[in-house]
Design a protein around this motif. Structure first.
Motif, PDB file in Angstrom:
ATOM      1  N   GLN A  95      -1.104  -5.627  -2.565  1.00  0.00           N
ATOM      2  CA  GLN A  95      -0.231  -5.387  -1.359  1.00  0.00           C
ATOM      3  C   GLN A  95       1.134  -5.044  -1.911  1.00  0.00           C
ATOM      4  OE1 GLN A  95      -2.140  -9.290   0.115  1.00  0.00           O
ATOM      5  NE2 GLN A  95      -1.683  -8.319   1.979  1.00  0.00           N
ATOM      6  N   VAL A  96       1.681  -3.968  -1.503  1.00  0.00           N
ATOM      7  CA  VAL A  96       3.054  -3.445  -1.985  1.00  0.00           C
ATOM      8  C   VAL A  96       4.074  -3.971  -0.981  1.00  0.00           C
ATOM      9  CG1 VAL A  96       4.270  -1.672  -2.878  1.00  0.00           C
ATOM     10  CG2 VAL A  96       1.821  -1.777  -3.287  1.00  0.00           C
TER      11      VAL A  96
ATOM     12  N   ALA B  17      -1.976   0.487  -3.458  1.00  0.00           N
ATOM     13  CA  ALA B  17      -2.280  -0.339  -2.386  1.00  0.00           C
ATOM     14  C   ALA B  17      -3.775  -0.116  -2.004  1.00  0.00           C
ATOM     15  CB  ALA B  17      -1.521   0.343  -1.428  1.00  0.00           C
ATOM     16  N   ARG B  18      -4.196   1.314  -2.427  1.00  0.00           N
ATOM     17  CA  ARG B  18      -5.779   1.518  -2.197  1.00  0.00           C
ATOM     18  C   ARG B  18      -6.670   0.586  -2.919  1.00  0.00           C
ATOM     19  NH1 ARG B  18      -4.168   6.621  -1.888  1.00  0.00           N
ATOM     20  NH2 ARG B  18      -4.866   7.330  -4.020  1.00  0.00           N
ATOM     21  N   HIS B  19      -6.262   0.159  -4.256  1.00  0.00           N
ATOM     22  CA  HIS B  19      -6.785  -0.842  -5.024  1.00  0.00           C
ATOM     23  C   HIS B  19      -6.716  -2.304  -4.588  1.00  0.00           C
ATOM     24  CE1 HIS B  19      -8.541   1.685  -8.467  1.00  0.00           C
ATOM     25  NE2 HIS B  19      -7.626   2.332  -7.902  1.00  0.00           N
TER      26      HIS B  19
ATOM     27  N   LYS C 265       3.749  -9.528   9.690  1.00  0.00           N
ATOM     28  CA  LYS C 265       2.622  -9.012   9.256  1.00  0.00           C
ATOM     29  C   LYS C 265       1.727  -9.835   7.858  1.00  0.00           C
ATOM     30  CE  LYS C 265       2.491  -4.932  10.849  1.00  0.00           C
ATOM     31  NZ  LYS C 265       2.278  -3.480  10.492  1.00  0.00           N
ATOM     32  N   LEU C 266       2.755  -9.412   6.908  1.00  0.00           N
ATOM     33  CA  LEU C 266       2.136  -9.735   5.534  1.00  0.00           C
ATOM     34  C   LEU C 266       2.379 -11.161   5.477  1.00  0.00           C
ATOM     35  CD1 LEU C 266       1.950  -8.756   2.508  1.00  0.00           C
ATOM     36  CD2 LEU C 266       4.489  -9.459   1.976  1.00  0.00           C
TER      37      LEU C 266
ATOM     38  N   VAL D 297       0.356  -9.516  -4.958  1.00  0.00           N
ATOM     39  CA  VAL D 297       1.394  -8.878  -4.205  1.00  0.00           C
ATOM     40  C   VAL D 297       2.567  -8.210  -5.079  1.00  0.00           C
ATOM     41  CG1 VAL D 297       3.166  -9.393  -2.522  1.00  0.00           C
ATOM     42  CG2 VAL D 297       1.050 -10.629  -2.319  1.00  0.00           C
ATOM     43  N   LEU D 298       2.870  -7.081  -4.933  1.00  0.00           N
ATOM     44  CA  LEU D 298       3.831  -6.199  -5.911  1.00  0.00           C
ATOM     45  C   LEU D 298       4.973  -6.168  -5.176  1.00  0.00           C
ATOM     46  CD1 LEU D 298       4.713  -4.803  -8.326  1.00  0.00           C
ATOM     47  CD2 LEU D 298       3.858  -2.740  -7.265  1.00  0.00           C
ATOM     48  N   VAL D 299       6.138  -6.607  -5.383  1.00  0.00           N
ATOM     49  CA  VAL D 299       7.429  -6.420  -4.917  1.00  0.00           C
ATOM     50  C   VAL D 299       8.321  -5.331  -5.612  1.00  0.00           C
ATOM     51  CG1 VAL D 299       9.473  -7.492  -3.651  1.00  0.00           C
ATOM     52  CG2 VAL D 299       7.397  -9.032  -3.819  1.00  0.00           C
TER      53      VAL D 299
END
Ligand SMILES: Cc1cc2nc3c(=O)[nH]c(=O)nc-3n(C[C@H](O)[C@H](O)[C@H](O)COP(=O)(O)OP(=O)(O)OC[C@H]3O[C@@H](n4cnc5c(N)ncnc54)[C@H](O)[C@@H]3O)c2cc1C
Length: 415
Positions: free
Chosen positions: A94-95, A89-91, A8-9, A54-56
């Motif tokens: 993508q976590v 995520a609201r900001h 999906k990502l 994107v934050l991993v």
């Protein structure tokens, strides 16, 4: 991350980077959602909504090391120091919950441990620290057996160490071993000794805290800590400098120093540190096999272009501590520079501030602060003379400020 989530990502995020071609939005990937990485992800989105971030992060939630010593004293609960990543995520960040297994700087892509690759235009690496267990003989086995802990990453070890302290007999000896600087949070070990002494004073008054320090003297706020120990905990805290741990014996709970062995009832050894594993694997480590040198105007690695390294993993600038406060500020330097670079503007250096509070009892704390600015002649961030300093004395007011600082930095980092 489940495979279907990754698919999906990937559908949402084309694998090719795009800032250079102008065909789509630029993408920044951030490795590590601690104080440095979370702040960078958050601020890049705040300052330029057109950049995809994107934050991993390998953990499901953020757990704060600052205030975790209070859990050991019985003055705070670990869940109070934890936060989710939902606000980021609201900001629009993508976590991704996964571990970054490898970084290919040539291809500008990262590989996730659970499979899949992500391309980036700029990469931020804020992995915190890992430990050189091999420098303390017997440590790895002793830790695996749960006999010797560091509790220097807040989480399960913090709770396990608290349990050991609760189970310790009155009259027992808690030994805390501190590695040579630089290590994360210079005042952290002395805060730990203080709050555990506070717990013993109230619950097990015949017990002792023995601080075994590889450094010649207390490395931060020395006068304030020593005064607190002599006034609040006489006969409880004993401090020994110039004492480096070289080994542990898990069965007899013995700490081996260069010239003597010490028996403990609870043995808490903080091993020497280095930048987190992924930094070493990527060739970002430049000094002593430990730390990553950066350009302090942008936080870009001096070894690998296009990668910005933040927080504890960096080779510290002069008089700069490894702290949450610094990691949060490094992140803002990097975020501003990345937004400028991706918009074709030259970045300008920023002035940054460090503040570290330490509790010396349940309700009294002390503080140290400093200001750091770009010095073109030295090519680094240098401390500003006359700015900053330490508290005049320990006080309940500083304890209130400490909790306010913690809540503010959690909110600032995690959106
Ligand atoms: C007991 C204690 C007390 C402290 N008290 C204070 C204080 O009062 N004030 C203060 O300013 N500082 C304090 N600190 C220091 C502070 O916690 C650190 O300096 C700060 O956490 C550094 O931030 P960072 O982003 O570099 O690393 P971290 O906050 O450790 O974040 C690194 C993150 O990266 C993740 N990660 C690593 N590798 C990967 C990978 N390959 N893939 C995915 N994720 C990865 C980790 O899971 C982690 O979440 C304290 C530290 C300790 C141990």
């Amino acid at each position: 991350m489940l495979r279907r989530d990754f698919l999906k990502l990937s559908a949402a995020l084309p694998l090719a980077g795009c800032a250079s071609t102008g065909t789509s939005r630029a993408r920044v990937v951030v490795v590590g959602g601690g104080f440095g990485g979370a702040t960078a992800a958050n601020y890049i989105r705040r300052w330029d909504r057109s950049i995809s971030v994107v934050l991993v992060e390998r953990e499901a939630a953020f757990t704060s090391c600052p205030m975790s010593n209070l859990v050991l004293g019985g003055y705070a609960k670990l869940p109070d120091l934890s936060r989710g990543y939902d606000a980021l995520a609201r900001h629009g960040v993508q976590v991704v919950r996964d571990e970054v297994a490898a970084i290919d700087a040539g291809k500008k892509s990262i590989r996730l441990a659970r499979g899949g690759e992500l391309a980036y235009d700029r990469l931020v690496v804020s992995p915190g620290i890992d430990f050189d267990f091999a420098e303390v003989q017997g440590y790895a086995e002793a830790m695996q057996a749960g006999r010797v802990l560091h509790a220097w990453k807040a989480g399960p070890q913090t709770l396990a160490l608290r349990r050991q302290l609760e189970q310790m007999r009155d009259g027992g000896v808690y030994v805390l071993s501190i590695p040579l600087a630089p290590y994360r949070c210079p005042p952290g070990p002395y805060e730990r000794a203080s709050v555990i002494a506070g717990y013993f004073k109230q619950a097990k008054p015949r017990s002792k805290v023995l601080v075994i320090d590889a450094n010649p003297d207390v490395t931060s706020k020395a006068g304030l800590f020593k005064r607190a120990w002599s006034e609040l905990y006489p006969g409880i805290v004993e401090y020994r400098g110039n004492s480096r741990a070289v080994g542990v014996d898990a069965n007899s709970l013995t700490l081996k120093l260069e010239l003597e062995d010490l028996r403990a009832d609870v043995l808490n050894v903080v091993p020497p540190h280095r930048a987190g594993d992924i930094a070493a694997k990527t060739g970002l480590v430049t000094h002593n096999n430990r730390w990553c040198d950066v350009d302090w105007r942008t936080m870009e690695s001096k070894a690998v272009k296009g990668i910005h390294v933040l927080g504890d993993a960096t080779l510290s600038a002069p008089a700069m501590p490894k702290s949450a406060s610094m990691a949060n500020n490094h992140a803002k330097v990097a975020a501003a520079a990345i937004v400028d670079l991706l918009n074709g503007r030259p970045p300008s250096p920023l002035k940054i501030i460090n503040t570290c509070y330490s509790f010396v009892s349940q309700d009294e704390a002390i503080r140290v602060s400093s200001v750091h600015e770009w010095d073109a002649a030295q090519g680094t961030l240098a401390p500003v003379k006359g700015a900053g300093g330490v508290s005049v004395t320990r006080s309940p007011a500083e304890a209130v400020f400490a909790w306010n600082w913690a809540r503010t930095i959690w909110a600032d980092s995690l959106a």
